[in-house]
Every structure is written in structure tokens, then in C-alpha cells.
Design a protein around this motif. Structure first.
Motif, PDB file in Angstrom:
ATOM      1  N   LEU A   1       0.741  -0.874  -0.024  1.00 21.59           N
ATOM      2  CA  LEU A   1      -0.045  -0.250   0.058  1.00 21.59           C
ATOM      3  C   LEU A   1       0.873   0.902   0.008  1.00 21.59           C
ATOM      4  N   ARG A   2       0.718   2.086  -0.662  1.00 19.73           N
ATOM      5  CA  ARG A   2       0.755   3.990  -0.336  1.00 19.73           C
ATOM      6  C   ARG A   2      -0.220   4.750  -1.174  1.00 19.73           C
ATOM      7  N   VAL A   3       0.535   5.689  -0.365  1.00 23.21           N
ATOM      8  CA  VAL A   3      -0.553   7.369  -0.746  1.00 23.21           C
ATOM      9  C   VAL A   3      -0.122   7.294  -2.387  1.00 23.21           C
ATOM     10  N   PHE A   4      -1.467   7.625  -3.670  1.00 25.61           N
ATOM     11  CA  PHE A   4      -1.132   8.214  -5.070  1.00 25.61           C
ATOM     12  C   PHE A   4      -0.223   9.861  -4.574  1.00 25.61           C
ATOM     13  N   GLY A   5       0.230   9.643  -5.546  1.00 32.35           N
ATOM     14  CA  GLY A   5       1.193  10.717  -5.494  1.00 32.35           C
ATOM     15  C   GLY A   5       2.128  11.151  -4.728  1.00 32.35           C
ATOM     16  N   GLN A   6       2.482  10.711  -3.180  1.00 39.02           N
ATOM     17  CA  GLN A   6       2.907  10.826  -2.519  1.00 39.02           C
ATOM     18  C   GLN A   6       5.155  10.067  -2.668  1.00 39.02           C
ATOM     19  N   PRO A   7       5.639  10.910  -2.189  1.00 38.12           N
ATOM     20  CA  PRO A   7       7.533  10.441  -2.564  1.00 38.12           C
ATOM     21  C   PRO A   7       7.563   9.220  -1.746  1.00 38.12           C
ATOM     22  N   ALA A   8       6.932   7.900  -2.308  1.00 34.68           N
ATOM     23  CA  ALA A   8       7.433   6.554  -1.211  1.00 34.68           C
ATOM     24  C   ALA A   8       7.078   5.715  -1.678  1.00 34.68           C
ATOM     25  N   PRO A   9       7.403   4.414  -1.176  1.00 36.57           N
ATOM     26  CA  PRO A   9       7.247   3.345  -2.573  1.00 36.57           C
ATOM     27  C   PRO A   9       6.968   2.062  -1.308  1.00 36.57           C
TER      28      PRO A   9
ATOM     29  N   PRO B   1      -4.091  -3.355  10.126  1.00 35.25           N
ATOM     30  CA  PRO B   1      -3.626  -2.347  10.651  1.00 35.25           C
ATOM     31  C   PRO B   1      -3.006  -1.768  10.067  1.00 35.25           C
ATOM     32  N   TRP B   2      -2.978   0.098   9.477  1.00 37.90           N
ATOM     33  CA  TRP B   2      -2.719   0.805   8.885  1.00 37.90           C
ATOM     34  C   TRP B   2      -2.506   2.032   9.359  1.00 37.90           C
ATOM     35  N   THR B   3      -1.456   3.148   9.429  1.00 36.58           N
ATOM     36  CA  THR B   3      -1.269   4.072   9.863  1.00 36.58           C
ATOM     37  C   THR B   3      -1.737   5.401   8.893  1.00 36.58           C
ATOM     38  N   VAL B   4      -2.295   6.156   9.108  1.00 36.60           N
ATOM     39  CA  VAL B   4      -2.459   7.266   7.566  1.00 36.60           C
ATOM     40  C   VAL B   4      -1.316   8.064   7.718  1.00 36.60           C
ATOM     41  N   PRO B   5      -0.693   8.420   6.781  1.00 40.68           N
ATOM     42  CA  PRO B   5       0.581   9.086   7.169  1.00 40.68           C
ATOM     43  C   PRO B   5      -0.052  10.505   7.297  1.00 40.68           C
ATOM     44  N   ASP B   6       0.912  11.507   7.414  1.00 41.21           N
ATOM     45  CA  ASP B   6       1.385  12.672   7.824  1.00 41.21           C
ATOM     46  C   ASP B   6       0.674  14.211   6.919  1.00 41.21           C
ATOM     47  N   LEU B   7      -0.292  13.882   6.640  1.00 42.85           N
ATOM     48  CA  LEU B   7      -0.848  14.135   5.216  1.00 42.85           C
ATOM     49  C   LEU B   7      -2.085  15.461   5.436  1.00 42.85           C
ATOM     50  N   PRO B   8      -1.832  16.125   4.701  1.00 41.44           N
ATOM     51  CA  PRO B   8      -2.950  17.732   5.206  1.00 41.44           C
ATOM     52  C   PRO B   8      -4.702  16.939   4.364  1.00 41.44           C
ATOM     53  N   PRO B   9      -5.272  17.933   5.031  1.00 38.32           N
ATOM     54  CA  PRO B   9      -6.732  17.371   5.161  1.00 38.32           C
ATOM     55  C   PRO B   9      -6.975  17.288   3.634  1.00 38.32           C
TER      56      PRO B   9
ATOM     57  N   GLU C   1      -2.679   3.763  -3.078  1.00 42.00           N
ATOM     58  CA  GLU C   1      -2.955   2.125  -4.079  1.00 42.00           C
ATOM     59  C   GLU C   1      -2.500   1.351  -3.611  1.00 42.00           C
ATOM     60  N   VAL C   2      -3.394   0.111  -3.442  1.00 40.87           N
ATOM     61  CA  VAL C   2      -3.016  -1.230  -2.998  1.00 40.87           C
ATOM     62  C   VAL C   2      -3.118  -1.816  -4.222  1.00 40.87           C
ATOM     63  N   ALA C   3      -1.791  -2.849  -3.572  1.00 36.46           N
ATOM     64  CA  ALA C   3      -0.819  -3.582  -4.509  1.00 36.46           C
ATOM     65  C   ALA C   3      -0.712  -5.478  -4.209  1.00 36.46           C
ATOM     66  N   SER C   4      -1.289  -6.105  -5.165  1.00 36.86           N
ATOM     67  CA  SER C   4      -0.374  -7.531  -5.377  1.00 36.86           C
ATOM     68  C   SER C   4      -0.002  -7.970  -6.266  1.00 36.86           C
ATOM     69  N   GLU C   5       0.301  -9.218  -6.426  1.00 39.13           N
ATOM     70  CA  GLU C   5       0.598  -9.229  -8.104  1.00 39.13           C
ATOM     71  C   GLU C   5      -0.047  -9.458  -8.917  1.00 39.13           C
ATOM     72  N   SER C   6      -1.233 -10.175  -7.966  1.00 40.90           N
ATOM     73  CA  SER C   6      -2.271  -9.397  -9.901  1.00 40.90           C
ATOM     74  C   SER C   6      -2.142  -8.130 -10.046  1.00 40.90           C
ATOM     75  N   GLY C   7      -1.971  -7.315  -9.507  1.00 38.21           N
ATOM     76  CA  GLY C   7      -2.660  -5.516 -10.481  1.00 38.21           C
ATOM     77  C   GLY C   7      -2.429  -4.582  -9.462  1.00 38.21           C
ATOM     78  N   VAL C   8      -2.684  -3.096  -9.896  1.00 38.07           N
ATOM     79  CA  VAL C   8      -2.905  -2.059  -8.838  1.00 38.07           C
ATOM     80  C   VAL C   8      -4.252  -1.550  -8.127  1.00 38.07           C
ATOM     81  N   GLY C   9      -4.494  -1.959  -7.406  1.00 36.88           N
ATOM     82  CA  GLY C   9      -5.645  -0.550  -7.782  1.00 36.88           C
ATOM     83  C   GLY C   9      -5.929   0.562  -6.654  1.00 36.88           C
ATOM     84  N   ARG C  10      -6.889   1.531  -6.948  1.00 42.96           N
ATOM     85  CA  ARG C  10      -6.358   2.687  -6.165  1.00 42.96           C
ATOM     86  C   ARG C  10      -8.193   2.870  -5.901  1.00 42.96           C
TER      87      ARG C  10
END
Length: 373
Positions: free
Chosen positions: A251-259, A275-283, A289-298
Motif C-alpha cells: 500500500l501507498r498514497v498515490f502521488g506521494q514520494p514513498a515506495p 492495521p495501517w497508520t494514515v501518513p502525515d497528510l493535510p486534510p 494504491e493497494v497492490a498485490s502480484e495480480s495488479g494495482v488498484g486505487r
């Protein structure tokens, strides 16, 4: 009798047209504007790419960094309302800044960060590597990704190594500000996560990329965030169904500089809850993006301000048990409201079409009756 028939005809036309045209309006409303920077930060003078979707079609894109100034032309949207234009970081103080976008009657703001730069003390071997990430974060063998780096030595060769190519491969050169955006072709590796090492002069960094087994857009799993609106730093649940058995989920937030980040593994029936902790993002609204070997969904996630009413707390793990092998989740009733809380006009389509058909039948009957008379 004639008054009754006229009322039936009028009612049928009103219901039918309202339902049919309401569906068209609802479909258009789903394409909401969105914009982001790639990368989302840079030093003064660095060129970023401003990407936008869901704006007016074939229209001029105007951009400014002060809403009191006259915006400058930056490019044009295409026939589906998307754009990708160059943006040079202006001479602003380091820290978060805003860009103001105008496309015809649509106005949008997007945040970028000005990074402090000290050219007198470039990184050396003892310094940590700068930020690295891929856009997109995953791909099939042979697909070209963009390798993006910030905070590396300036005007220096950039080489990469992978398990498929242990010898360093030159892919390009960093710019005068130590940043780079270079093509990277996914090597012939098995589906799954793989490491790539990046060397820029005396500085080395590493990151992971995901090799997909099929079309990057073929992901057919579904994702639910619980809750789907949260504050930065809040822990939420990521619930995924429709995965292949036992695959890793990233998982990662689309458009953010992170792998991509590993968040969990699917069960033997293709579900995951982690569980997943929401990154330090403005409102704001974000695509995750959620990814597995079969593909990536947003999938959509809303970050709310801390001073807003507290969102519902994440439930305990026992509240939503993961189905065991052979267990079929109980069907749920069809929703009567769309995600926005407005009536689900799609559900009215059969009624609208039925009403129009009734109008046609009544009209045909009246014409036949007149012909006989």
C-alpha cells in the motif's frame, strides 16, 4: 377518463426523463477534479510535473502560487479532461506552499513543498541517501517505470543494480539540484517484491518495486478502509477481498514520494484485514494504491483535520472476523444511497425505463382508439 390518461402520460414522461437524465448527471458528477505534483516537493528552480484529472475538456490550464496574482498559462487539458504540465518551483520560503489551478470555471488548489537547498555542502559518503520512489510503483516484466530521486549529488551518474542484473547499469544523470526522474525497465524477475540499489556518486540508496504477474490495471480485488475518513496518524483497518490466496499486499498514497509498504498477507481464501497508520497528510481526499502480484488498484480515503469531529474509531479485530475456508459471507441488501449520501439514481433506472414504456403503450392505445373512432 381523458384527464386521467393525460396525467398518466405526464407522470410517465417526468419519471422516465428524470431517471434517465439523472443517471447521466450522476455519472458526470463522479468525475471530480483532482491534481497532484510528481514529485510533491523540490528545491527552488526544480521542475516538477503537475498532473490533473477530471477537469473541463480541451481547455487551457492556468496556474499561480498566489491567488491574488494573475495565473499563467501552463498547458492544456486533453479530450477527457486530464493534463500533465511542467511546473518550476518558484523562489518561496522552504515549507508547504500552495498552487492555484484554474481551468475554465473550475478552481483547484494543490500543495507542494519547497525543500531547503545548501549547495555549499553537497552530500558525501557519510550522508544518508536522499528520497527514492517509483512511478508507478509496480509493473510487468518489460514495462517502463520512472525512478525518481531527491537530495543526491548534483550532475552525477545514476546507476542501478537488481538481482537480475548485479552489475551496475547506468540509467542517467542527476540534475544540477541533485534530483532526477529516469526510466527504469522492469527486469525479467518472478512476480513479487524485489530490491533495487541506486548509486549516485558516493551515495547509495535502495528501495523495493513490485513485479506483477498480469496487466497492471487488471486488479479485481476490492478494498474497504474502516473508517474511510481519518486524521493523520490515526490507525485504521484495511480490508481486502478477492485476492489470490496467500499473496502479499502492499500500500501507498498515490502521488506521494514513498515506495510501496507491505501491510499484510492474504488468507487461503483471498482476504486480508490489517492495521495501517494514515501518513502525515493535510486534510483532503486521496487515492490509495493497494497492490498485490495480480495488479494495482486505487481506492478513496479522506484525511480530516484533527479539530473536526472525531471519526468513528477502528473496530476491534473480532468485530469483522476474516471468513475461514469454505465460508461464504452473507449477502447484503443493495444500498439505497450513493457514496455521497444522495439517492442512488442508478437504482431508479428500471423505474424510469418502465415509466417511459408505459407512456409509449398509453400513447399507442390512444392513437388506436382515435383511429377506430
Amino acid at each position: 377518463m381523458r384527464k386521467t390518461v393525460r396525467r398518466v402520460v405526464a407522470w410517465g414522461l417526468a419519471m422516465g426523463l428524470a431517471a434517465v437524465f439523472g443517471i447521466v448527471g450522476a455519472a458526470r458528477a463522479e468525475i471530480a477534479p483532482n491534481a497532484y505534483f510528481l514529485p510533491s516537493q523540490g528545491v527552488v528552480g526544480q521542475e516538477l510535473t503537475l498532473v490533473g484529472t477530471g477537469f473541463p475538456l480541451d481547455a487551457e490550464v492556468l496556474v499561480s502560487t498566489d491567488d491574488r496574482d494573475q495565473p499563467s498559462p501552463a498547458g492544456q487539458t486533453n479530450r477527457v479532461g486530464n493534463f500533465a504540465v511542467s511546473f518550476t518551483v518558484p523562489a518561496l520560503a522552504p515549507g508547504p506552499q500552495m498552487a492555484f489551478i484554474t481551468v475554465e470555471d473550475v478552481e483547484w488548489t494543490v500543495q507542494f513543498t519547497v525543500v531547503a537547498s545548501d549547495a555549499s555542502s553537497p552530500p558525501d559518503a557519510g550522508d544518508a541517501a536522499g528520497a527514492l520512489w517509483f512511478e508507478p510503483p509496480a509493473g510487468t516484466v518489460g514495462q517502463e517505470l520512472q525512478l525518481i530521486g531527491l537530495g543526491f549529488p548534483a550532475d552525477t551518474d545514476v546507476s542501478v543494480t537488481t538481482s537480475a542484473s548485479p552489475a551496475p547499469t547506468l540509467v542517467g544523470k542527476s540534475g544540477s539540484n541533485g534530483s532526477f526522474t529516469l526510466p527504469f525497465t522492469v527486469p525479467d524477475l518472478a512476480p513479487g517484491q524485489h530490491q533495487v540499489d541506486v548509486t549516485v556518486g558516493s551515495v547509495t540508496g535502495s528501495l523495493w518495486f513490485l513485479v506483477l504477474s498480469g496487466d497492471p490495471g487488471s486488479a479485481d480485488f476490492t478494498v474497504h478502509f474502516d473508517p474511510d475518513a481519518a486524521t493523520a496518524g490515526q490507525q485504521i483497518w484495511v480490508e481486502v477481498t478477492g485476492l489470490a490466496p496467500d499473496v502479499e499486499v502492499y500500500l501507498r498514497v498515490f502521488g506521494q514520494p514513498a515506495p510501496l509498504t507491505l501491510v499484510g498477507n492474504a488468507t487461503d481464501v483471498g482476504t486480508m484485514r490489517a492495521p495501517w497508520t494514515v501518513p502525515d497528510l493535510p486534510p483532503g481526499k486521496y487515492r490509495v494504491e493497494v497492490a498485490s502480484e495480480s495488479g494495482v488498484g486505487r481506492f478513496d480515503l479522506t484525511v480530516v483535520a484533527a479539530e473536526d469531529p472525531a471519526p468513528s474509531p477502528a473496530p476491534s479485530d473480532s468485530a469483522f472476523p476474516v471468513p475461514s475456508a469454505g465460508e461464504t459471507p452473507a449477502p447484503t441488501a443493495a444500498p439505497q444511497l450513493a457514496a455521497s449520501g444522495t439517492p442512488d439514481l442508478g437504482a431508479l433506472a428500471p423505474w424510469g425505463l418502465t415509466a417511459l414504456a408505459a407512456v409509449a403503450i398509453v400513447t399507442a392505445y390512444r392513437l388506436h382508439f382515435r383511429a377506430k373512432g
